[in-house]
Design a protein around this motif. Structure first.
Motif, PDB file in Angstrom:
ATOM      1  N   ASP A 180       0.843  -1.193   0.000  1.00  0.00           N
ATOM      2  CA  ASP A 180       0.000   0.000   0.000  1.00  0.00           C
ATOM      3  C   ASP A 180       0.879   1.245   0.000  1.00  0.00           C
ATOM      4  N   MET A 181       0.347   2.327  -0.541  1.00  0.00           N
ATOM      5  CA  MET A 181       1.089   3.576  -0.549  1.00  0.00           C
ATOM      6  C   MET A 181       1.401   4.016   0.880  1.00  0.00           C
ATOM      7  N   GLY A 182       2.537   4.631   1.054  1.00  0.00           N
ATOM      8  CA  GLY A 182       2.906   5.135   2.372  1.00  0.00           C
ATOM      9  C   GLY A 182       3.587   4.110   3.254  1.00  0.00           C
ATOM     10  N   GLY A 183       3.776   2.891   2.744  1.00  0.00           N
ATOM     11  CA  GLY A 183       4.443   1.857   3.529  1.00  0.00           C
ATOM     12  C   GLY A 183       5.950   1.999   3.487  1.00  0.00           C
ATOM     13  N   LYS A 184       6.616   1.085   4.162  1.00  0.00           N
ATOM     14  CA  LYS A 184       8.071   1.066   4.178  1.00  0.00           C
ATOM     15  C   LYS A 184       8.601   0.605   2.826  1.00  0.00           C
ATOM     16  N   ASN A 185       9.719   1.185   2.419  1.00  0.00           N
ATOM     17  CA  ASN A 185      10.344   0.797   1.151  1.00  0.00           C
ATOM     18  C   ASN A 185      10.573  -0.715   1.143  1.00  0.00           C
ATOM     19  N   VAL A 186       9.960  -1.422   0.205  1.00  0.00           N
ATOM     20  CA  VAL A 186      10.023  -2.873   0.186  1.00  0.00           C
ATOM     21  C   VAL A 186      11.454  -3.378   0.052  1.00  0.00           C
ATOM     22  N   PHE A 187      12.318  -2.577  -0.550  1.00  0.00           N
ATOM     23  CA  PHE A 187      13.696  -3.018  -0.767  1.00  0.00           C
ATOM     24  C   PHE A 187      14.556  -2.880   0.490  1.00  0.00           C
ATOM     25  N   ASP A 188      13.961  -2.327   1.547  1.00  0.00           N
ATOM     26  CA  ASP A 188      14.648  -2.233   2.833  1.00  0.00           C
ATOM     27  C   ASP A 188      14.136  -3.256   3.843  1.00  0.00           C
ATOM     28  N   ALA A 214      -2.345  -6.312   9.368  1.00  0.00           N
ATOM     29  CA  ALA A 214      -1.120  -6.733   8.694  1.00  0.00           C
ATOM     30  C   ALA A 214       0.081  -6.495   9.604  1.00  0.00           C
ATOM     31  N   ASP A 215       1.114  -7.299   9.444  1.00  0.00           N
ATOM     32  CA  ASP A 215       2.322  -7.139  10.255  1.00  0.00           C
ATOM     33  C   ASP A 215       3.167  -5.966   9.788  1.00  0.00           C
ATOM     34  N   ILE A 216       3.147  -5.709   8.499  1.00  0.00           N
ATOM     35  CA  ILE A 216       3.935  -4.615   7.944  1.00  0.00           C
ATOM     36  C   ILE A 216       3.300  -4.164   6.632  1.00  0.00           C
ATOM     37  N   THR A 217       3.406  -2.875   6.358  1.00  0.00           N
ATOM     38  CA  THR A 217       2.956  -2.331   5.073  1.00  0.00           C
ATOM     39  C   THR A 217       4.179  -1.900   4.284  1.00  0.00           C
ATOM     40  N   VAL A 218       4.241  -2.328   3.030  1.00  0.00           N
ATOM     41  CA  VAL A 218       5.388  -1.983   2.186  1.00  0.00           C
ATOM     42  C   VAL A 218       4.908  -1.247   0.944  1.00  0.00           C
ATOM     43  N   ALA A 219       5.806  -0.471   0.375  1.00  0.00           N
ATOM     44  CA  ALA A 219       5.499   0.286  -0.839  1.00  0.00           C
ATOM     45  C   ALA A 219       6.717   0.279  -1.748  1.00  0.00           C
ATOM     46  N   LEU A 220       6.479   0.578  -3.007  1.00  0.00           N
ATOM     47  CA  LEU A 220       7.564   0.698  -3.974  1.00  0.00           C
ATOM     48  C   LEU A 220       7.987   2.158  -4.075  1.00  0.00           C
ATOM     49  N   PRO A 221       9.272   2.433  -4.086  1.00  0.00           N
ATOM     50  CA  PRO A 221       9.719   3.816  -4.283  1.00  0.00           C
ATOM     51  C   PRO A 221       9.352   4.289  -5.679  1.00  0.00           C
ATOM     52  N   MET A 222       8.966   5.561  -5.799  1.00  0.00           N
ATOM     53  CA  MET A 222       8.501   6.099  -7.080  1.00  0.00           C
ATOM     54  C   MET A 222       9.285   7.356  -7.466  1.00  0.00           C
ATOM     55  N   ALA A 223       9.668   7.422  -8.714  1.00  0.00           N
ATOM     56  CA  ALA A 223      10.267   8.635  -9.261  1.00  0.00           C
ATOM     57  C   ALA A 223       9.203   9.408 -10.039  1.00  0.00           C
ATOM     58  N   ASN A 224       9.515  10.620 -10.418  1.00  0.00           N
ATOM     59  CA  ASN A 224       8.654  11.439 -11.277  1.00  0.00           C
ATOM     60  C   ASN A 224       7.278  11.701 -10.678  1.00  0.00           C
ATOM     61  N   ASP A 225       7.213  11.748  -9.356  1.00  0.00           N
ATOM     62  CA  ASP A 225       5.978  12.087  -8.647  1.00  0.00           C
ATOM     63  C   ASP A 225       4.828  11.109  -8.893  1.00  0.00           C
ATOM     64  N   PHE A 226       5.147   9.874  -9.294  1.00  0.00           N
ATOM     65  CA  PHE A 226       4.092   8.868  -9.416  1.00  0.00           C
ATOM     66  C   PHE A 226       3.668   8.427  -8.024  1.00  0.00           C
ATOM     67  N   SER A 228       1.381   5.678  -7.552  1.00  0.00           N
ATOM     68  CA  SER A 228       1.139   4.235  -7.480  1.00  0.00           C
ATOM     69  C   SER A 228       1.285   3.605  -8.852  1.00  0.00           C
ATOM     70  N   LEU A 229       1.325   2.265  -8.863  1.00  0.00           N
ATOM     71  CA  LEU A 229       1.353   1.484 -10.087  1.00  0.00           C
ATOM     72  C   LEU A 229       0.096   0.629 -10.171  1.00  0.00           C
ATOM     73  N   ASN A 230      -0.148   0.091 -11.347  1.00  0.00           N
ATOM     74  CA  ASN A 230      -1.211  -0.884 -11.520  1.00  0.00           C
ATOM     75  C   ASN A 230      -1.056  -1.991 -10.484  1.00  0.00           C
ATOM     76  N   ALA A 231      -2.177  -2.483  -9.952  1.00  0.00           N
ATOM     77  CA  ALA A 231      -2.139  -3.474  -8.873  1.00  0.00           C
ATOM     78  C   ALA A 231      -1.325  -4.706  -9.239  1.00  0.00           C
ATOM     79  N   SER A 232      -1.481  -5.180 -10.463  1.00  0.00           N
ATOM     80  CA  SER A 232      -0.763  -6.391 -10.850  1.00  0.00           C
ATOM     81  C   SER A 232       0.730  -6.131 -11.007  1.00  0.00           C
ATOM     82  N   VAL A 233       1.085  -4.926 -11.475  1.00  0.00           N
ATOM     83  CA  VAL A 233       2.504  -4.589 -11.614  1.00  0.00           C
ATOM     84  C   VAL A 233       3.154  -4.471 -10.242  1.00  0.00           C
ATOM     85  N   ALA A 234       2.529  -3.691  -9.359  1.00  0.00           N
ATOM     86  CA  ALA A 234       3.088  -3.498  -8.022  1.00  0.00           C
ATOM     87  C   ALA A 234       3.177  -4.818  -7.266  1.00  0.00           C
TER      88      ALA A 234
END
Length: 248
Positions: A180-188, A214-226, A228-234
């Motif tokens: 979900d948006m606003g979560g911890k960077n998934v790569f960390d 949930a135990d933890i919420t994660v998000a993908l870092p975004m460039a160019n002010d995006f 979110s991504l499509n649900a299946s992509v994310a």
């Protein structure tokens, strides 16, 4: 003997499988196309009937000698696609009651787009996830989901439910990761033990219950002010991160 009538009992029963309620009642669904039918058999799915189109019947005669041959006009009434490959099969659902996953799992929390759901199931299978739980989501056996999943239905255990609390109940002791948006960077994030990734509805995101439990919420870092991504992509990116085990 060639089936010529659209009112043939076998064909009537097959056409009813286009309806979700009938699929659930009968515990069967249709797969369409040469690859899906072959994969269903290769992976040990229980195929109860195979139908081939009369004009291409010779192509399938050796591989499927017991298939019912159907006149072209009647056969086309079975198909969901405009351009058919001339083969469809009836398959029994291998759907299981709610139970704890054998390995990593995917939870679909209210997803409604068949393309997204099929893609996520396909990625789950590719990442070695063992179970998929669909909660209040589009029917996993709809034709569009089946086409998007590209035979992944035969590689994972599928569970459908309308009760998110019950699903969380069988995930006791499993690391529940919410995308979900606003979560911890998934790569960390370090993923230890079994993981259940929860992907939310395309428009509304995850449910309130999921957010709270949930135990933890994660998000993908975004460039160019995006945002979110499509649900299946994310969801796919996060599943591959879990699969690779590269969080640190």
């Amino acid at each position: 003997m060639i089936i010529t009538s659209v009112d043939n009992g076998k064909l009537v029963a097959c056409r009813k499988l286009a309806d979700k309620k009938y699929r659930r009642k009968e515990g069967r669904y249709l797969v369409e196309g040469e690859r899906l039918v072959a994969d269903a058999i290769r992976h040990g799915a229980k195929v109860t009937n195979i139908f081939v189109k009369e004009s291409v019947a010779d192509k399938f005669a050796t591989s499927y000698p017991d298939a019912d041959v159907v006149a072209d006009r009647a056969f086309d009434t079975l198909c969901d696609t405009v351009t058919t490959q001339g083969i469809v099969a009836v398959v029994e659902q291998a759907e299981l009651p709610l139970a704890a996953p054998c390995g990593n799992s995917l939870v679909l929390d209210g997803l409604q787009d068949p393309g997204n759901v099929g893609t996520l199931i396909r990625t789950a299978a590719a990442c070695g996830f063992t179970d998929v739980y669909a909660v209040g989501s589009v029917d996993l056996y709809s034709p569009k989901v089946l086409r998007s999943a590209m035979s992944a239905h035969f590689c994972v255990k599928l569970h459908q439910s309308d009760d998110i609390e019950a699903v969380f109940g069988v995930l006791d002791g499993v690391m529940k990761v919410c995308a979900d948006m606003g979560g911890k960077n998934v790569f960390d994030v370090k993923f230890d033990g079994k993981v259940a990734l929860i992907v939310g509805n395309e428009g509304n995101g995850i449910s309130d219950f999921t957010r709270r439990n949930a135990d933890i919420t994660v998000a993908l870092p975004m460039a160019n002010d995006f945002e979110s991504l499509n649900a299946s992509v994310a969801g796919s990116v996060v599943m591959y991160q879990i699969f690779a085990g590269k969080g640190n």
